[in-house]
Design a protein around this motif. Structure first.
Motif, PDB file in Angstrom:
ATOM      1  N   CYS A 198     -19.750   0.431 -65.384  1.00 18.83           N
ATOM      2  CA  CYS A 198     -19.878   1.670 -64.611  1.00 18.83           C
ATOM      3  C   CYS A 198     -19.958   1.280 -63.133  1.00 18.83           C
ATOM      4  O   CYS A 198     -20.801   0.466 -62.763  1.00 18.83           O
ATOM      5  N   CYS A 217     -23.916   2.237 -61.548  1.00 16.09           N
ATOM      6  CA  CYS A 217     -25.137   1.542 -61.991  1.00 16.09           C
ATOM      7  C   CYS A 217     -24.828   0.156 -62.526  1.00 16.09           C
ATOM      8  O   CYS A 217     -25.727  -0.609 -62.833  1.00 16.09           O
ATOM      9  N   CYS A 228     -20.802   6.051 -66.288  1.00 16.51           N
ATOM     10  CA  CYS A 228     -21.578   6.349 -67.491  1.00 16.51           C
ATOM     11  C   CYS A 228     -22.100   7.789 -67.409  1.00 16.51           C
ATOM     12  O   CYS A 228     -22.039   8.425 -66.365  1.00 16.51           O
ATOM     13  N   CYS A 248     -24.657   8.525 -64.622  1.00 18.80           N
ATOM     14  CA  CYS A 248     -24.082   8.535 -63.269  1.00 18.80           C
ATOM     15  C   CYS A 248     -23.155   9.731 -63.065  1.00 18.80           C
ATOM     16  O   CYS A 248     -23.067  10.273 -61.969  1.00 18.80           O
TER      17      CYS A 248
HETATM   18 ZN   LIG Z   1     -23.681   4.364 -64.541  1.00 13.81          ZN
END
Ligand SMILES: [Zn+2]
Ligand SMILES: [Zn+2]
Length: 235
Positions: A22, A25, A35, A38
């Motif tokens: 991702c 993050c 993800c 996020c």
């Molecule tokens: Zn993420």
């Protein structure tokens, strides 16, 4: 500021190398997409004006766009340029991070697909002057145009050139921006009838307006504009 998510496990180096984590993050195993957590940081603007992107426009066009209609049929943009979107767009633009461009274009497409008008013949990335391309080495708008061209199955058209470099437009008033941009784009090929102009961020709209005017003069009939985000105080 982007959310702090340092408690999540960091990516194994191979995933980082292949851009599989991702991009926000850095959790791994996401095939390069944002993800779920996020994604929740990137909520689309509610009822943006199709002329200028001003959110919460209850009428079709905001008052200002009703008084002075834009050259484009519709502006499609997803997010305000704040927090997570600002961080990711910065990452794409100033760190030449293609994995982030791919993740942003993918999320934009999934959030916007139902609202898009796909009646178009081609995508055009807002051209940059070659000195800027030399400095940065790439045009982030071209990345987005290529990615969305694949999603929409519509070709990219590269028939416009920016003939001179322009200074940053921030701090200039409307008239000064217009004067700075006048005649800066040149059409070099026969034009498609319907075009989507692609850029990463919509700010004052001055560049888009100048490019649209040039295209309409050259014979383009309808223009849409797709951008990722809008600066909060763009006027
Ligand atoms: Zn993420
Ligand atoms: Zn408006």
């Amino acid at each position: 500021m982007p959310p702090t998510l340092s408690y999540l496990p960091k990516t194994p180096w191979l995933d980082r190398f292949w851009g599989l984590q991702c991009p926000l993050c850095e959790q791994s195993g996401r095939a390069g997409e944002l993800c779920e957590l996020c994604r929740s940081w990137l909520q689309p603007l509610v009822d943006p004006c199709p002329g200028c992107g001003t959110p919460n426009t209850l009428t079709l066009f905001c008052g200002r766009c009703q008084r002075k209609p834009p050259a484009w049929r519709r502006l499609h943009l997803a997010w305000p340029l704040t927090g997570a979107s600002r961080f990711l767009i910065h990452q794409m633009k100033y760190h030449q991070d293609y994995a982030t461009a791919r993740a942003l274009a993918g999320l934009w497409w999934s959030q916007m697909a139902s609202k898009l008008n796909l009646e178009t013949d081609a995508f055009l990335a807002v051209p940059q002057h070659r000195t800027k391309l030399d400095q940065r080495g790439f045009n982030q708008a071209s990345w987005l145009a290529k990615l969305w061209s694949r999603s929409a199955a519509v070709p990219v058209w590269q028939g416009v050139r920016k003939v001179r470099a322009t200074p940053a437009l921030e701090g200039l008033n409307r008239r000064q921006r217009k004067a700075t941009l006048a005649g800066v784009f040149e059409v070099t090929q026969p034009v498609p009838k319907r075009l989507v102009i692609v850029d990463d961020v919509f700010t004052s709209g001055a560049t888009t307006a100048e490019l649209s005017a040039t295209l309409l003069r050259a014979g383009v009939q309808t223009i849409d504009v797709w951008t990722l985000a809008r600066t909060p105080l763009g006027d």
